[in-house]
Design a protein around this motif. Structure first.
Motif, mmCIF file in Angstrom:
data_model
loop_
_atom_site.group_PDB
_atom_site.id
_atom_site.type_symbol
_atom_site.label_atom_id
_atom_site.label_comp_id
_atom_site.label_asym_id
_atom_site.label_seq_id
_atom_site.Cartn_x
_atom_site.Cartn_y
_atom_site.Cartn_z
ATOM 1 N N ARG A 160 0.826 -1.216 0.000
ATOM 2 C CA ARG A 160 0.000 0.000 0.000
ATOM 3 C C ARG A 160 0.858 1.264 0.000
ATOM 4 N NH1 ARG A 160 -5.856 -0.611 0.325
ATOM 5 N NH2 ARG A 160 -5.923 -2.827 0.027
ATOM 6 N N PHE A 161 1.980 1.219 0.724
ATOM 7 C CA PHE A 161 2.843 2.400 0.743
ATOM 8 C C PHE A 161 3.362 2.693 -0.664
ATOM 9 C CE2 PHE A 161 3.672 1.115 5.307
ATOM 10 C CZ PHE A 161 2.935 2.155 5.847
ATOM 11 N N ALA A 164 0.525 3.924 -2.779
ATOM 12 C CA ALA A 164 0.211 5.310 -2.426
ATOM 13 C C ALA A 164 1.221 6.249 -3.095
ATOM 14 C CB ALA A 164 0.242 5.489 -0.910
ATOM 15 N N SER A 167 0.458 6.555 -6.714
ATOM 16 C CA SER A 167 -0.721 7.401 -6.973
ATOM 17 C C SER A 167 -0.435 8.867 -6.646
ATOM 18 C CB SER A 167 -1.939 6.890 -6.201
ATOM 19 O OG SER A 167 -1.834 7.242 -4.849
ATOM 20 N N LEU A 168 0.649 9.121 -5.913
ATOM 21 C CA LEU A 168 1.027 10.510 -5.640
ATOM 22 C C LEU A 168 1.980 11.042 -6.716
ATOM 23 C CD1 LEU A 168 1.482 10.249 -1.789
ATOM 24 C CD2 LEU A 168 -0.259 11.575 -2.969
ATOM 25 N N GLY A 169 2.093 10.291 -7.785
ATOM 26 C CA GLY A 169 2.843 10.788 -8.940
ATOM 27 C C GLY A 169 4.295 10.380 -8.989
ATOM 28 N N ARG A 174 11.567 6.235 -8.066
ATOM 29 C CA ARG A 174 11.470 7.122 -6.900
ATOM 30 C C ARG A 174 10.759 6.398 -5.749
ATOM 31 N NH1 ARG A 174 7.931 12.000 -5.472
ATOM 32 N NH2 ARG A 174 9.097 12.787 -3.697
ATOM 33 N N LEU A 183 11.949 2.006 4.160
ATOM 34 C CA LEU A 183 11.116 1.229 5.079
ATOM 35 C C LEU A 183 11.705 -0.161 5.351
ATOM 36 C CD1 LEU A 183 7.487 2.194 4.018
ATOM 37 C CD2 LEU A 183 8.743 2.897 6.030
ATOM 38 N N GLN A 264 2.519 -2.110 7.869
ATOM 39 C CA GLN A 264 1.102 -2.426 7.792
ATOM 40 C C GLN A 264 0.895 -3.594 6.865
ATOM 41 O OE1 GLN A 264 -1.164 1.005 6.881
ATOM 42 N NE2 GLN A 264 -0.103 2.251 8.355
ATOM 43 N N LEU B 76 -5.948 8.953 -4.702
ATOM 44 C CA LEU B 76 -6.543 7.838 -3.966
ATOM 45 C C LEU B 76 -6.122 7.895 -2.500
ATOM 46 C CD1 LEU B 76 -7.930 5.032 -3.723
ATOM 47 C CD2 LEU B 76 -5.843 4.012 -4.602
ATOM 48 N N PHE B 78 -6.176 5.662 0.777
ATOM 49 C CA PHE B 78 -6.383 4.262 1.132
ATOM 50 C C PHE B 78 -7.114 4.127 2.462
ATOM 51 C CE2 PHE B 78 -2.936 4.157 -1.823
ATOM 52 C CZ PHE B 78 -3.124 2.987 -2.527
ATOM 53 N N ALA B 82 -2.084 4.658 4.620
ATOM 54 C CA ALA B 82 -0.786 4.502 3.949
ATOM 55 C C ALA B 82 0.038 5.785 4.015
ATOM 56 C CB ALA B 82 -0.982 4.038 2.497
ATOM 57 N N VAL B 83 -0.014 6.446 5.165
ATOM 58 C CA VAL B 83 0.850 7.618 5.385
ATOM 59 C C VAL B 83 2.257 7.074 5.635
ATOM 60 C CG1 VAL B 83 1.322 9.530 6.962
ATOM 61 C CG2 VAL B 83 -1.017 9.035 6.273
ATOM 62 N N PHE B 84 3.240 7.606 4.922
ATOM 63 C CA PHE B 84 4.593 7.050 5.020
ATOM 64 C C PHE B 84 5.132 7.214 6.444
ATOM 65 C CE2 PHE B 84 4.547 8.751 0.503
ATOM 66 C CZ PHE B 84 4.065 7.558 -0.008
ATOM 67 N N MET B 87 8.426 9.417 7.290
ATOM 68 C CA MET B 87 8.462 10.844 6.954
ATOM 69 C C MET B 87 7.582 11.624 7.934
ATOM 70 S SD MET B 87 7.951 10.782 2.866
ATOM 71 C CE MET B 87 8.799 9.613 1.825
ATOM 72 N N TYR B 95 5.248 15.164 -0.637
ATOM 73 C CA TYR B 95 5.768 14.081 -1.485
ATOM 74 C C TYR B 95 5.431 14.262 -2.966
ATOM 75 C CZ TYR B 95 7.222 9.397 -2.803
ATOM 76 O OH TYR B 95 7.869 8.339 -3.405
ATOM 77 N N SER B 96 4.197 14.656 -3.238
ATOM 78 C CA SER B 96 3.788 14.730 -4.647
ATOM 79 C C SER B 96 4.250 16.032 -5.312
ATOM 80 C CB SER B 96 2.264 14.594 -4.763
ATOM 81 O OG SER B 96 1.659 15.689 -4.146
ATOM 82 N N TYR B 98 7.336 16.921 -5.550
ATOM 83 C CA TYR B 98 8.658 16.686 -6.126
ATOM 84 C C TYR B 98 8.560 16.746 -7.655
ATOM 85 C CZ TYR B 98 12.879 14.097 -7.425
ATOM 86 O OH TYR B 98 14.071 13.706 -7.981
ATOM 87 N N ARG B 143 -2.376 15.061 1.713
ATOM 88 C CA ARG B 143 -1.319 14.596 0.821
ATOM 89 C C ARG B 143 -1.871 14.343 -0.585
ATOM 90 N NH1 ARG B 143 1.465 8.850 2.132
ATOM 91 N NH2 ARG B 143 -0.574 8.133 1.462
ATOM 92 N N THR B 144 -3.097 13.876 -0.649
ATOM 93 C CA THR B 144 -3.711 13.595 -1.950
ATOM 94 C C THR B 144 -4.253 14.876 -2.582
ATOM 95 O OG1 THR B 144 -4.294 11.438 -1.090
ATOM 96 C CG2 THR B 144 -5.402 12.108 -3.100
ATOM 97 N N GLN B 147 -2.222 17.523 -4.717
ATOM 98 C CA GLN B 147 -1.981 17.285 -6.153
ATOM 99 C C GLN B 147 -3.065 17.898 -7.021
ATOM 100 O OE1 GLN B 147 -0.910 12.932 -7.103
ATOM 101 N NE2 GLN B 147 -2.410 12.813 -5.485
#
Lengths: 270, 350
Positions: A160-161, A164, A167-169, A174, A183, A264, B76, B78, B82-84, B87, B95-96, B98, B143-144, B147
């Motif tokens: 999932r990480f 995610a 999906s954050l581009g 990267r 991780l 997770q 999306l 989740f 799914a927060v890193f 960080m 993050y997005s 970058y 975070r989503t 973007q």
């Protein structure tokens, strides 16, 4: 309420016996070595060079081979493909085969008549009887420890990480460098330390590939063969002490960089 | 705006079958279904994490079926956030950013703005391990949203949250939607669906069973599953009003029903379980505060007895045993009193 069970007493006694089995020979060796002989041995150039050679060749082998071993671990953790189990078996081969036999195999692989030996000679890199050969022998026997630890690390990172991050581009590379690798870092560092330690302690494969220059395990063996137990002990004690110090420092440094990581588990994907 | 045409996806031994969905710009679209119905798979297919075996996905007329995830302009969030974990909150939100052609100060301002909008400004330097579930959900949202996705996909965003937090997040999601954010939200909770959805699709076993407005889906279920799942026979869109000592829900501007508590919103839905309705020949003096006289319109045998349809100005379904029906001599066209306690009425603000 926790009631004390007789079986627990049996387990504790058996456990204590095992601990005693590990500690006794080492403690006996430390106690049988006088500080004077230890000090004298530490001053010997041959011993110093040998320990230094062992440390840096093992470090070099670990760092160089990690560049390919870590991506392989990632693939093993994330992808399913035909013959995956066979590849996992191949990775574990160096652990199960006799190391002197591994040395013979490596010697054939890196000798001047082999393809690798010829390529090495062409660029001025000789393996047989050289530090490069020692590093190859160390890497051969120790790389499964890194690959397996790193693979477990990557498996523990929830997909999932990575999803995610995608999906954050983020590009897949990267995602690997900013999410998967950090991780799994704790396991990877453990693997690196294990590989380094295993490489340092290697004797069987190295003695076949490069008796000289002498790494410390070979030097200990030679002193034992030529002068007996009394002369082999101080080098052993010194080498063990330095190895322990290095591992404690490495563990300490890697702990400093660790962050609390929540691994997770993937949930039902539906 | 977002259109799924005949999408089929197979994952292991589970399949999505011919999914057709149209989400208009600015819609709050709810995908409602039980656990394992395939809801998250639909979201992951829209996001590009799963590839459809068949069908097409269009976003603003552009075919994005096989577009790279990074290029889709779809965000999306989740279910497990799914927060890193390695960080800080700020790094997660950044993050997005970058690779975006923005100066460091522009990026910083963007982060501060979104953090303020989502009410997490005070958390920016914190690590996720120190945050609560609700805070993590907000961080994942921020975070989503940074973007500026054309469509925001939410996978069970309110699950495992306490009532207070749920209400706050619902408010936040409503605000986002009112500001023009198109949202596709997956849930198994029909209350959540009613509370937020402008349009609802019911999914089960990988198939969309019905799509429509909350009223259409809940009042005219097209299949037994939908009827059973949505579960509400007596379901009404209401406005609320307040008297001196209680609140009322007004149905169709004519029937006023006493409801419990003080609703936050001045409109919503009312659900009354058919089993909770008491029928009597004459008005009874009891703790029930809602008493209406109506005409029996229909009597339908049901699994647990009979379902009596009564017209009190609106149609009310009551379920009683056959013995009660015989005892009360209920027949079509008879006048009958219905009573229901305020506590038996469920009000869902929307």
């Amino acid at each position: 309420m926790n009631k004390f069970q007789p079986i627990q007493l049996v387990f504790i006694l058996l456990g204590a016996l095992i601990l005693l089995f590990i500690i006794s020979p080492l403690l006996g060796m430390f106690l049988a070595t006088s500080p004077v002989s230890l000090f004298e041995t530490a001053k010997e150039t041959e011993v110093q060079q040998s320990i230094w050679l062992t440390l840096w060749t093992s470090m070099l082998a670990t760092i160089v081979f990690a560049f390919a071993a870590i991506p392989l671990s990632y693939l093993m953790a994330r992808k399913t493909f035909p013959l995956k189990k066979l590849i996992m078996g191949i990775i574990d081969l160096p652990v199960v085969i006799p190391h002197s036999a591994a040395g013979i195999a490596i010697l054939g692989f890196v000798s001047r008549n082999s393809v690798l030996g010829k390529i090495g000679s062409f660029i001025g890199l000789d393996f047989v009887g050289k530090p490069a050969g020692i590093a190859v022998a160390m890497a051969f026997v120790s790389i499964p420890y890194l690959i397996n630890a790193a693979r477990d690390g990557f498996s523990g990172v929830s997909v999932r990480f990575e999803n995610a991050a995608l999906s954050l581009g983020a590009s897949p590379s990267r995602v690997f460098f900013t999410v998967s690798l950090p991780l799994a870092w704790r396991n990877i560092v453990s693997g690196l330390i294990l590989m380094f330690a295993r490489g340092m302690s290697e004797f069987g494969a190295i003695i076949v590939v490069a008796y000289h220059p002498m790494v410390t395990p070979v030097l200990i063996y030679e002193r034992f063969g030529a002068f007996g137990l009394k002369y082999a002990r101080p080098v052993s004690v010194l080498f063990i002490s330095i190895s322990l110090a290095v591992f404690i420092i490495l563990r300490f440094l890697s702990r400093e960089k660790e962050s609390p990581v929540l691994f997770q588990k993937d949930k039902d994907n539906k | 705006m977002l259109e799924l045409r005949d999408i089929s996806v197979t994952l292991g031994n589970f399949s999505l079958k011919s999914i057709n969905i149209t989400v208009e710009k600015g819609d709050y679209f709810i995908l409602l279904g039980v656990s394992g119905a395939g809801k998250s798979m639909v979201l992951e297919t829209i996001a590009g994490l799963l590839s459809p075996g068949k069908g097409s996905i269009f976003l603003e007329g552009r075919d994005i079926t096989y577009e790279k995830i990074q290029k889709r302009s779809i965000g999306l969030v989740f279910q497990d956030h799914a927060v890193f974990p390695h960080m800080t909150v700020k790094e997660n939100i950044a993050y997005s950013l970058y690779g975006m052609h923005k100066s460091p100060s522009e990026k910083k301002n963007k982060i501060l703005k979104i953090a303020e909008q989502i009410s997490i400004s005070s958390l920016l330097s914190r690590k996720p391990s120190t945050l609560s579930g609700g805070e993590l959900q907000r961080v994942a949202l921020a975070r989503t949203l940074i973007q500026e996705p054309k469509v925001l996909l939410l996978d069970e965003p309110l699950v495992s949250m306490d009532t207070q937090l749920r209400s706050e997040l619902r408010g936040l999601l409503r605000r986002l939607n009112r500001n023009g954010q198109t949202i596709v939200h997956v849930t198994h909770d029909y209350e959540e669906a009613l509370s937020l959805g402008g349009k609802i699709a019911v999914i089960n076993n990988g198939e969309i069973l019905q799509t429509g407005s909350p009223m259409e889906v809940f009042q005219q279920p097209k299949s037994e599953f939908v009827a059973h799942f949505t579960g509400a026979k007596n379901f009404f869109r209401v406005k609320t009003s307040k008297d001196a000592d209680h609140s009322n829900a007004i149905v169709n501007d004519k029937i006023s029903i006493w409801i419990p508590g003080e609703p936050d919103e001045n409109s919503g839905y009312v659900i009354i379980r058919a089993e909770d309705i008491i029928l009597s020949r004459q008005r009874i003096d009891s703790s029930a505060v809602n008493n209406f006289e109506g005409t029996v319109k229909d009597i339908i045998p049901s699994r647990t007895g009979v379902e009596v349809l009564i017209d009190i100005g609106i149609l009310i379904h009551a379920i009683i045993t056959r013995e009660s029906m015989n005892h009360l001599e209920i027949a079509e066209g008879n006048l009958i009193w219905i009573s229901l306690k305020a506590s038996a009425i469920r009000f869902i603000p929307a």
